[in-house]
Design a protein around this motif. Structure first.
Motif, PDB file in Angstrom:
ATOM      1  N   VAL A   1     -12.144  19.732  54.438  1.00 19.54           N
ATOM      2  CA  VAL A   1     -13.481  19.450  53.906  1.00 19.54           C
ATOM      3  C   VAL A   1     -13.716  17.941  53.811  1.00 19.54           C
ATOM      4  O   VAL A   1     -14.766  17.429  54.220  1.00 19.54           O
ATOM      5  CB  VAL A   1     -13.659  20.126  52.541  1.00 19.54           C
ATOM      6  CG1 VAL A   1     -14.960  19.686  51.885  1.00 19.54           C
ATOM      7  CG2 VAL A   1     -13.623  21.652  52.679  1.00 19.54           C
ATOM      8  N   GLU A   2     -12.726  17.229  53.296  1.00 18.25           N
ATOM      9  CA  GLU A   2     -12.862  15.779  53.124  1.00 18.25           C
ATOM     10  C   GLU A   2     -13.146  15.076  54.445  1.00 18.25           C
ATOM     11  O   GLU A   2     -13.971  14.147  54.509  1.00 18.25           O
ATOM     12  CB  GLU A   2     -11.584  15.222  52.504  1.00 18.25           C
ATOM     13  CG  GLU A   2     -11.578  13.703  52.332  1.00 18.25           C
ATOM     14  CD  GLU A   2     -10.243  13.186  51.826  1.00 18.25           C
ATOM     15  OE1 GLU A   2     -10.025  11.953  51.894  1.00 18.25           O
ATOM     16  OE2 GLU A   2      -9.406  14.000  51.374  1.00 18.25           O
ATOM     17  N   HIS A   3     -12.468  15.516  55.504  1.00 18.77           N
ATOM     18  CA  HIS A   3     -12.602  14.842  56.804  1.00 18.77           C
ATOM     19  C   HIS A   3     -13.511  15.604  57.765  1.00 18.77           C
ATOM     20  O   HIS A   3     -13.598  15.225  58.945  1.00 18.77           O
ATOM     21  CB  HIS A   3     -11.222  14.659  57.429  1.00 18.77           C
ATOM     22  CG  HIS A   3     -10.331  13.734  56.656  1.00 18.77           C
ATOM     23  ND1 HIS A   3     -10.354  12.364  56.813  1.00 18.77           N
ATOM     24  CD2 HIS A   3      -9.411  13.975  55.692  1.00 18.77           C
ATOM     25  CE1 HIS A   3      -9.474  11.805  55.996  1.00 18.77           C
ATOM     26  NE2 HIS A   3      -8.886  12.766  55.309  1.00 18.77           N
ATOM     27  N   ASP A   4     -14.191  16.623  57.275  1.00 19.99           N
ATOM     28  CA  ASP A   4     -15.129  17.417  58.067  1.00 19.99           C
ATOM     29  C   ASP A   4     -14.474  17.927  59.355  1.00 19.99           C
ATOM     30  O   ASP A   4     -14.978  17.734  60.461  1.00 19.99           O
ATOM     31  CB  ASP A   4     -16.384  16.606  58.400  1.00 19.99           C
ATOM     32  CG  ASP A   4     -17.514  17.490  58.934  1.00 19.99           C
ATOM     33  OD1 ASP A   4     -17.512  18.707  58.628  1.00 19.99           O
ATOM     34  OD2 ASP A   4     -18.381  16.969  59.662  1.00 19.99           O
ATOM     35  N   LEU A   5     -13.346  18.608  59.199  1.00 18.77           N
ATOM     36  CA  LEU A   5     -12.588  19.124  60.337  1.00 18.77           C
ATOM     37  C   LEU A   5     -12.841  20.617  60.528  1.00 18.77           C
ATOM     38  O   LEU A   5     -13.059  21.352  59.561  1.00 18.77           O
ATOM     39  CB  LEU A   5     -11.088  18.909  60.121  1.00 18.77           C
ATOM     40  CG  LEU A   5     -10.629  17.480  59.870  1.00 18.77           C
ATOM     41  CD1 LEU A   5      -9.128  17.457  59.592  1.00 18.77           C
ATOM     42  CD2 LEU A   5     -10.973  16.581  61.051  1.00 18.77           C
TER      43      LEU A   5
END
Length: 388
Positions: free
Chosen positions: A193-197
């Protein structure tokens, strides 16, 4: 430049021929084959008869619908709701594939661009490396190390770069048998979620968890819309030759995967799809009994391997056991496995073929325990000559 040599170089050294090599050794020597992971008995008789009935009734004998027959897509949706509380629209969020391997290939081809990076657990199921390579992307290993084979989450964070596009997660994990904990999954989800993966999860051993429980990554906060979940009927119902797999994901992700999948096999396994739809609706007693039987086989072979002198790494899931040959004073698992059929009449797989850096798993050997009790007992008896 001729494309074929280039592709061959990209796929070279991935260990995809080791299964054929070891199976040939088994045939030539009459050895017990505990190498390739397929059961030595068919699954439920009523499901086999369901396939025969579909053939006789003309169901699926011609091209089935591209996304899969509606009966199977509905059964897959019901399965995800029944076991995990996940809701998927069978018309737009479920795709039937030719086994999980095609689902993995289609997902990689659909979701990756040349130069993208994919982080995956090492040792790898061998098709991962090939599929990432065919998509023109770069494979970035996160190594699971003996004896625990747990993912280092700090290392995972450090491996994420601006080029990282996708996490390829396999739990329960082949070949180590590791099952991710709730804490590990939550940490992985938070990084995604943090790195939009994007996350592609291979969950084909979902019903073969012996310690803990299987939790789909898609069920975690923030993961429903970014996760492609892959599973199949082969491992759960012991019909590996039918090659019926599936994808569940949000409609845009399923649409993307289907776009690639339609140029791979197009469609396949029509009559088997109807049978698998019935299999997915078997009562809980089937799934519980199947898991208990494989747990018992794990313990049977694991005990025999320990008695034969191997260091055994107890798997939490799948139907594979990873061992170490250091107690025999040997270090080269490939050489060990090549001579094992002649020495003991048993075939196994060197785990080094599942690593980018073979030296990491150089002394590890994988055995499959999805065989009849008498076969496992005989294999263990034969292996005891290593310490005699």
């Amino acid at each position: 430049m001729n494309a074929r040599p280039l592709l061959n170089r990209r796929l070279d050294g991935l260990g995809t021929t080791i299964f054929a090599e070891m199976s040939a050794l088994a045939a030539a020597t009459g050895a017990i084959n505990l190498g390739q992971g397929f059961p030595d008995a068919d699954g439920p008789e009523e499901i086999r008869e369901a396939a025969v009935r579909a053939l006789r009734e003309g169901k699926g004998n011609q091209y089935p619908p591209g996304p899969g027959v509606p009966e199977l897509r509905t059964a897959i949706s019901e399965h995800q709701q029944r076991f995990y509380g996940l809701s998927f629209d069978p018309d737009t969020e479920v795709l039937v594939t030719t086994g999980a391997t095609e689902a993995i290939a289609a997902a990689m081809l659909a979701l990756l661009e040349p130069g993208d990076e994919v982080i995956a657990f090492e040792p790898f199921y061998d098709s991962y490396a090939a599929c990432v390579a065919m998509a023109g992307a770069k494979r970035v290993p996160l190594t699971l190390r003996a004896p625990s084979f747990r993912p280092d989450l700090d290392e995972l964070r450090a491996r994420i770069t601006p080029r990282t596009r996708l996490l390829l997660i396999n739990t329960p994990h082949n070949p180590t048998g590791t099952v991710l904990t709730a804490e590990e999954q939550s940490a992985i989800a938070a990084l995604a979620v943090e790195h939009d993966l994007l996350v592609v999860t291979d969950e084909v051993y979902e019903h073969l968890v012996y310690e803990g429980a299987h939790r789909p990554m898609a069920a975690l906060p923030g993961m429903r819309e970014r996760t492609v979940t892959i599973s199949s009927a082969g491992k759960t119902f012991s019909f590996t030759g039918w090659k019926v797999g599936w994808v569940t994901a949000s409609a845009p992700l399923v649409s993307a995967v289907r776009t690639a999948k339609q140029y791979l096999t197009y469609v396949s396994g029509g009559p088997f799809q109807y049978a698998v739809a019935e299999a997915l609706r078997l009562p809980d007693s089937y799934f519980d009994g199947f898991r208990a039987d494989l747990r018992r086989k794990r313990d049977l072979l694991g005990g025999g391997l320990r008695a034969a002198g191997f260091e055994v790494y107890q798997p939490q899931g799948t139907y594979f056991i990873t061992t170490d040959i250091a107690p025999f004073g040997e270090q080269d698992a490939y050489a060990f496995c090549r001579t094992l059929p002649e020495r003991c009449g048993v075939v196994a797989i060197p785990s080094s073929v599942f690593y980018d850096a073979p030296d990491i798993g150089r002394g590890q050997v994988r055995f499959a325990f999805c065989k009849a009790d008498e076969i496992l007992e005989e294999a263990a008896s034969r292996l005891r000559v290593l310490t005699s």
